[in-house]
Design an enzyme around this catalytic site. Structure first.
Site, PDB file in Angstrom:
ATOM      1  N   ALA A  35       0.856  -1.186   0.000  1.00 50.64           N
ATOM      2  CA  ALA A  35       0.000   0.000   0.000  1.00 50.64           C
ATOM      3  C   ALA A  35       0.892   1.236   0.000  1.00 50.64           C
ATOM      4  CB  ALA A  35      -0.919  -0.017   1.216  1.00 50.64           C
ATOM      5  N   GLU A  67      -1.575   6.973  -2.724  1.00 55.29           N
ATOM      6  CA  GLU A  67      -2.722   7.647  -2.110  1.00 55.29           C
ATOM      7  C   GLU A  67      -3.356   8.521  -3.169  1.00 55.29           C
ATOM      8  OE1 GLU A  67      -1.254   9.801   1.265  1.00 55.29           O
ATOM      9  OE2 GLU A  67      -0.442   8.000   2.215  1.00 55.29           O
ATOM     10  N   ALA A  72      -0.873  11.116  -3.772  1.00 53.33           N
ATOM     11  CA  ALA A  72       0.541  10.732  -3.820  1.00 53.33           C
ATOM     12  C   ALA A  72       0.700   9.461  -4.638  1.00 53.33           C
ATOM     13  CB  ALA A  72       1.086  10.526  -2.410  1.00 53.33           C
ATOM     14  N   SER A 127       3.560   8.880  -7.927  1.00 53.57           N
ATOM     15  CA  SER A 127       4.998   8.856  -8.184  1.00 53.57           C
ATOM     16  C   SER A 127       5.787   9.612  -7.118  1.00 53.57           C
ATOM     17  CB  SER A 127       5.283   9.480  -9.555  1.00 53.57           C
ATOM     18  OG  SER A 127       4.609   8.765 -10.554  1.00 53.57           O
ATOM     19  N   PHE A 146      -5.411   1.787  -4.765  1.00 50.15           N
ATOM     20  CA  PHE A 146      -4.771   1.009  -5.853  1.00 50.15           C
ATOM     21  C   PHE A 146      -3.874  -0.106  -5.322  1.00 50.15           C
ATOM     22  CE2 PHE A 146      -4.749   5.134  -8.635  1.00 50.15           C
ATOM     23  CZ  PHE A 146      -6.129   5.117  -8.667  1.00 50.15           C
ATOM     24  N   GLY A 205      -9.495  -4.124 -37.769  1.00 54.56           N
ATOM     25  CA  GLY A 205     -10.717  -3.433 -38.139  1.00 54.56           C
ATOM     26  C   GLY A 205     -11.817  -3.494 -37.101  1.00 54.56           C
ATOM     27  N   GLU A 211       3.831   0.729 -10.871  1.00 63.79           N
ATOM     28  CA  GLU A 211       5.237   0.520 -10.499  1.00 63.79           C
ATOM     29  C   GLU A 211       6.174   1.518 -11.186  1.00 63.79           C
ATOM     30  OE1 GLU A 211       4.954  -4.191  -9.879  1.00 63.79           O
ATOM     31  OE2 GLU A 211       6.806  -3.211  -9.276  1.00 63.79           O
ATOM     32  N   THR A 240       5.460   5.285 -13.449  1.00 57.27           N
ATOM     33  CA  THR A 240       4.962   5.620 -14.790  1.00 57.27           C
ATOM     34  C   THR A 240       6.119   5.663 -15.783  1.00 57.27           C
ATOM     35  OG1 THR A 240       5.302   7.970 -14.439  1.00 57.27           O
ATOM     36  CG2 THR A 240       3.144   7.084 -13.808  1.00 57.27           C
TER      37      THR A 240
END
Lengths: 375, 409
Positions: B137, B140, B143, B145, B169, B362, B386, B388
Site C-alpha cells: 500500500a 494515495e 501521492a 509517483s 490502488f 478493423g 510501479e 509511470t
C-alpha cells in the site's frame, strides 16, 4: 542464459574502443572535410588483426584450427566501435571482411588458398571490398539486378553496383549477383573479381553522397566482367551472407546511434540556458533517456542475432528473423537519435564544427545500404 | 566478467517448463481472463487455485521469494527464470497473473528491506501450502509517483505505531494477509521521513474501502485500504529502526522496484506477444495468407507486413531489456538503470502493439469477437503502475546524465 560478453570478447571490444577513441574519432571531422582517410590510421586498424580472428592458420589467419569460421559476434563488436568513431572509417577499415568472411565461410578451397594468405598477410590494409548495393529504388539483398551468366571461360557478370567502398582501388572485389534465369528465387551468389584490371569492369566517378564522405564510394559497371564463383557449391552462401549483412547494418547503426546519444548527453550537460544546463529540462532529458534506452535495446537485438548466426549457421539453420529485427530497429533508431542530437544542439547542430550533423547525414544511409557491412 | 559465452536460450529443463506453462496459460488462464473481464469483482477462483497448484509444484512466478532463490526450492528460481515464466503466463492472462497467490509486492518489499526475523515472521506463512496473498500500500489519492507527498502518518506510541490514512490502488489489497504500508513518520523530512510498516489482516483500525472499477486488468483486485488509529507492534516497522542510508525510506521502496520492474516489463511483453500472435494468425487465415517478409527492404513490404515487422522488433527489444535487467539482478550487479529501461520500453510497446493490432483487424477487433480490445484495455496500466513511463525516463535520464533528483527534478 548468459546475457554478458565473455572475457575474451569484452577485451576485444575494449581494445577496439580505445583505438577508435584515440586514433579515429579525433580525426573524423578533418577526414570528412578532406574527403580522404589517413592511410596510416587504416593500416594501424588493419594491424590490430581482427579480420584474421576466425580464419585458420593454413589461410594466414590467427585461429587455431583450419575449420574455424569468422565469428559474427566478434566482428559485430569491432564494427560497433569503429562506427561509433566514424562510419566512413568503419566502411574502409572493415572492407576486407567482404572478402575474408565469405571465403572463410563458404569459399572454394582453391580460391581460399589463392587469395586469403596473401590478403591476410598484408602489412597494409588490403585493397579488398564488397560490391552489393544497387541504385534501384527497390534494391534489397533479395532483389539483385546484377546477373551472372556462364561462358566457356567461366562466369561473367553484368549490371551496375553503386556506393562500393574503396571501389576506386579495389583489387579483390566480392560481387553479389543473381544467376541468370533465376528471376523468381530471392537469392544471389557471391563472385570474386580478381585483380585491379578485370575485363568488363569499369569504375565510375566517386559518388557524391549525403554521407560518409571520407571514404571513396564509387560505381562499378560490369559488362560481362570476368569473375570467379566464390562458393565451393552454388546455393550455399545466400542465406548466411544475407543474415551477416543485415547484422552488419545493425552493428553500424548501433555505433552511430550510441555516438549520437553520447554526443548529445555531453553537450546538454555543458550548454546553459535560462540559468541551468539544458539537460536539466525534462523535454531534453527525456529525449536522451529514450535514446539511451533504445540504444541498449539495439545492442541486445544485434548481439542476439550475431550469437544466433554463430551458433546456428554451422547447423544449417537460419537467423533471418533476428537479423531482420536488428537491422530494421537499428536503421530507424540511428536516424531518430541523430536527429535528436542535432535538435538538442540547436543551431550548433547544423554547423560543421560539431559532429551532430555528420551523425544525421551518416545515419540516413544505413536503411538504404544493406550489404555495406559484412560481419 | 565471465568466461561463459553469450547465450540467449533458456536451459532445456527451463524450456520444457515454459512449454508446459504455455499450455497452462492457454487453457487455464486465457479463457478465465475473458470471463473475469466481463464479471469484475468476481475473483477467477478456479484459475487462481490452478496457479497456486502450479507454484506449489515449483513452476510459478513469484516476484517475492523467487528473487533470492528460495521461491521454489530450486537454485534456478532466479529473477531471470521468474520473468521468463511471467512472460509465458502473461501471454495467457496478465490480469490473472497479478492475482497469483503469494506475498506479492509487499513480500518483495519485505524481501528487499526486511530484517531476517521479519522475513521469517511474515514470509514463511506463504510456504504453508494454503492460498494466501500479500500486498503493498503505497499510492494515495494525492501521492503516486511523488512518495514525499504521502499523507498517511505513523506515530510512535510506546511499543506501538499508530497508522492513520487511506491508501488506494493496492493490488490484492482486500484479500491480503499481510500488507506493507508506506507512511510518513515526519512530514517535515519529505521523502526521508517515509517508512514502511507491516500490517496484518484483521488488525483493528484496518479496513477495506472500495474496490476499483477499472478499464482493464479486471481479473485483478484493486482495493482501497483505510487505516484509522490502526495500532501495530513496534517491531512491524520494516527493516532496522535506524537503517543505513541506502535502506532507508524511499530508497527502500526503490530497492523493491529494482526487483519487480523487470517482472512487470516481462508481463507487458507477454500481453504484446499475445496480441501480435493473435493478429498474425487472423491475417494468415484470410484468403491470400500472410508472411512476414523478413530480409526485404521496406519498398517490398506491404503496409501490413511493415507494421507487423515493426511490432515484432519492438516486442523483442522490450523482451531483451527485461531479461538483461533480471540477469544483472541475478549476478548481484546494479540494475536500476536497466530495470527502468525495461519497464519504460515494455510499458510503451505493449500499448502501441495492442492499439495497432486493434487497428489492423478493423471493426471486429473493437468487439469481444477478438480478445484484442481487452488486451488494449489491460495494457495501458503497464505504462503506469510501479513507476509511470515518465518516472522511468527520469530515472534513466538522471543515471546517464549523472544528475541527482535535485538537479533533474
Amino acid at each position: 542464459m548468459q546475457l554478458q560478453l565473455d572475457e575474451e570478447r569484452a577485451l576485444l571490444k575494449d581494445t577496439v574502443r580505445a583505438f577508435a577513441k584515440e586514433q579515429v574519432r579525433p580525426h573524423a571531422r578533418t577526414w570528412e572535410e578532406q574527403g580522404a582517410l589517413e592511410g596510416a590510421a587504416l593500416d594501424q586498424a588493419w594491424q590490430l588483426g581482427f579480420a584474421t580472428l576466425g580464419i585458420g592458420p593454413s589461410y594466414g589467419g590467427a585461429a587455431e584450427r583450419d575449420d574455424a569460421t569468422p565469428s559474427a559476434l566478434s566482428n559485430t563488436l569491432v564494427l560497433e566501435e569503429l562506427a561509433w568513431a566514424d562510419l566512413g572509417f568503419a566502411l574502409a577499415a572493415l572492407s576486407p571482411l567482404h572478402v575474408a568472411v565469405p571465403l572463410a565461410l563458404v569459399g572454394h578451397e582453391g580460391l581460399k588458398r589463392e587469395v586469403l594468405p596473401g590478403m591476410l598477410g598484408s602489412a597494409t590494409l588490403p585493397k579488398a571490398t564488397g560490391a552489393w548495393v544497387e541504385s534501384s529504388r527497390s534494391y534489397d539483398l533479395r532483389a539483385m539486378r546484377t546477373r551472372s551468366s556462364l561462358t566457356a571461360q567461366g562466369p561473367v557478370l553484368s549490371g551496375t553496383k553503386t556506393l562500393v567502398p574503396r571501389g576506386d582501388i579495389a583489387e579483390l572485389t566480392v560481387v553479389a549477383a543473381r544467376a541468370r534465369g533465376d528471376d523468381e528465387a530471392a537469392s544471389f551468389e557471391p563472385y570474386l573479381l580478381l585483380g585491379k584490371n578485370v575485363s568488363g569492369l569499369s569504375r565510375g566517378q566517386r559518388c557524391e553522397v549525403i554521407g560518409p564522405r571520407a571514404v571513396p564510394l564509387v560505381d562499378l559497371t560490369l559488362d560481362e566482367a570476368n569473375a570467379r564463383p566464390l562458393a565451393h557449391k552454388a546455393g550455399i552462401a545466400h542465406g548466411q551472407l544475407l543474415e551477416r549483412a543485415l547484422v552488419g547494418s545493425a552493428a553500424a547503426s548501433l555505433g552511430v546511434a550510441r555516438a549520437a546519444v553520447e554526443y548529445a548527453v555531453d553537450y546538454a550537460r555543458e550548454r546553459k540556458a535560462f540559468g541551468r544546463a539544458i539537460a536539466q529540462n525534462q523535454s531534453i532529458a527525456f529525449m536522451l533517456a529514450e535514446g539511451a534506452m533504445d540504444v541498449e535495446a539495439l545492442r541486445w537485438l544485434t548481439w542476439k542475432a550475431a550469437w544466433k548466426i554463430d551458433r546456428d549457421h554451422p547447423k544449417g539453420e537460419s537467423a533471418l528473423a533476428e537479423a531482420s529485427r536488428a537491422a530494421r530497429f537499428g536503421a530507424e533508431l540511428a536516424f531518430r537519435v541523430s536527429d535528436a542530437c542535432v535538435q538538442i544542439l540547436g543551431g550548433h547542430g547544423v554547423i560543421r564544427d560539431h559532429l551532430a550533423e555528420l551523425f544525421f547525414r551518416n545515419s540516413r544511409t544505413l536503411a538504404a545500404t544493406p550489404g555495406w557491412f559484412m560481419v | 566478467m565471465t568466461t561463459h559465452a553469450l547465450d540467449f536460450d533458456p536451459t532445456e529443463k527451463e524450456a520444457n517448463i515454459l512449454a508446459f506453462l504455455h499450455t497452462f496459460a492457454e487453457n487455464a488462464m486465457r479463457p478465465a481472463s475473458i470471463i473475469a473481464d466481463a464479471h469484475e469483482h468476481e475473483r477467477p477462483q478456479g484459475a487462481i487455485e490452478a496457479l497456486h497448484q502450479l507454484q506449489s509444484g515449483g513452476m510459478g512466478y513469484r516476484s517475492g521469494s523467487a528473487v533470492d532463490g528460495t521461491g521454489d526450492g530450486s537454485p534456478a528460481a532466479k529473477a531471470l527464470t521468474s520473468i521468463l515464466r511471467a512472460e509465458e503466463l502473461s501471454w495467457g492472462a496478465a490480469s490473472i497473473l497479478l492475482s497469483r497467490p503469494g506475498p506479492g509486492l509487499g513480500g518483495a518489499a519485505i524481501q528487499a528491506s526486511g530484517t531476517p526475523a521479519q522475513k521469517e515472521q511474515w514470509l514463511k506463512r506463504y510456504e504453508d501450502g494454503s492460498v494466501r496473498f500479500g500486498a503493498m500500500a503505497l499510492t494515495e489519492s494525492n501521492a503516486g509517483s511523488d512518495v514525499s507527498a504521502i499523507e498517511t502518518t505513523a506515530v510512535q506510541d510506546g511499543d506501538h505505531w499508530l497508522l492513520n490514512g487511506t491508501k488506494i490502488f493496492a493490488t490484492n489489497g482486500a484479500c491480503a494477509d499481510v500488507v506493507v504500508v508506506w507512511a510518513t513518520v515526519d512530514k517535515s523530512k519529505g521523502k526521508d521521513g517515509i517508512r514502511a510498516f507491516i500490517v496484518e489482516k484483521g488488525t483493528p483500525g484496518f479496513s477495506i474501502g472500495r474496490l476499483e472499477h477499472k478499464m482493464g486488468i479486471r481479473a485483478s483486485e484493486t482495493a482501497e485500504l483505510v487505516f484509522q488509529d490502526c495500532r501495530i507492534p513496534r517491531a512491524n516497522l520494516l527493516g532496522e529502526e535506524n537503517p543505513s542510508a541506502e535502506k532507508k525510506g524511499f530508497k527502500g521502496a526503490m530497492a523493491t522496484f529494482d526487483l519487480t520492474r523487470p517482472g512487470v516489463a516481462a508481463m507487458a511483453v507477454g500481453i504484446a506477444r499475445a496480441a501480435l500472435e493473435h493478429t498474425v494468425q487472423v491475417l494468415e487465415s484470410e484468403s491470400g495468407g500472410f508472411h512476414l517478409g523478413y530480409g526485404r527492404s521496406r519498398a517490398h513490404l506491404s503496409a501490413l507486413q511493415d507494421a507487423v515487422q515493426a511490432m515484432d522488433a519492438q516486442i523483442e527489444a522490450a523482451r531483451l531489456l527485461a531479461r538483461r535487467a533480471a540477469y544483472l539482478l541475478d549476478q548481484k550487479q546494479p540494475n536500476a538503470l536497466e530495470a527502468s529501461m525495461a519497464k519504460a520500453k515494455a510499458g510503451r510497446v505493449v500499448v502501441d502493439v495492442c492499439a495497432t493490432c486493434v487497428e489492423l483487424l478493423g471493426p471486429a477487433a473493437l468487439t469481444r469477437a477478438h480478445p484484442l480490445e481487452m488486451w488494449l484495455r489491460d495494457s495501458k496500466v503497464f505504462d503506469i503502475f510501479e513507476g509511470t513511463g515518465q518516472v522511468q525516463r527520469l530515472v534513466i535520464a538522471r543515471r546517464i546524465l549523472g544528475y541527482t533528483s535535485k538537479e533533474l527534478p
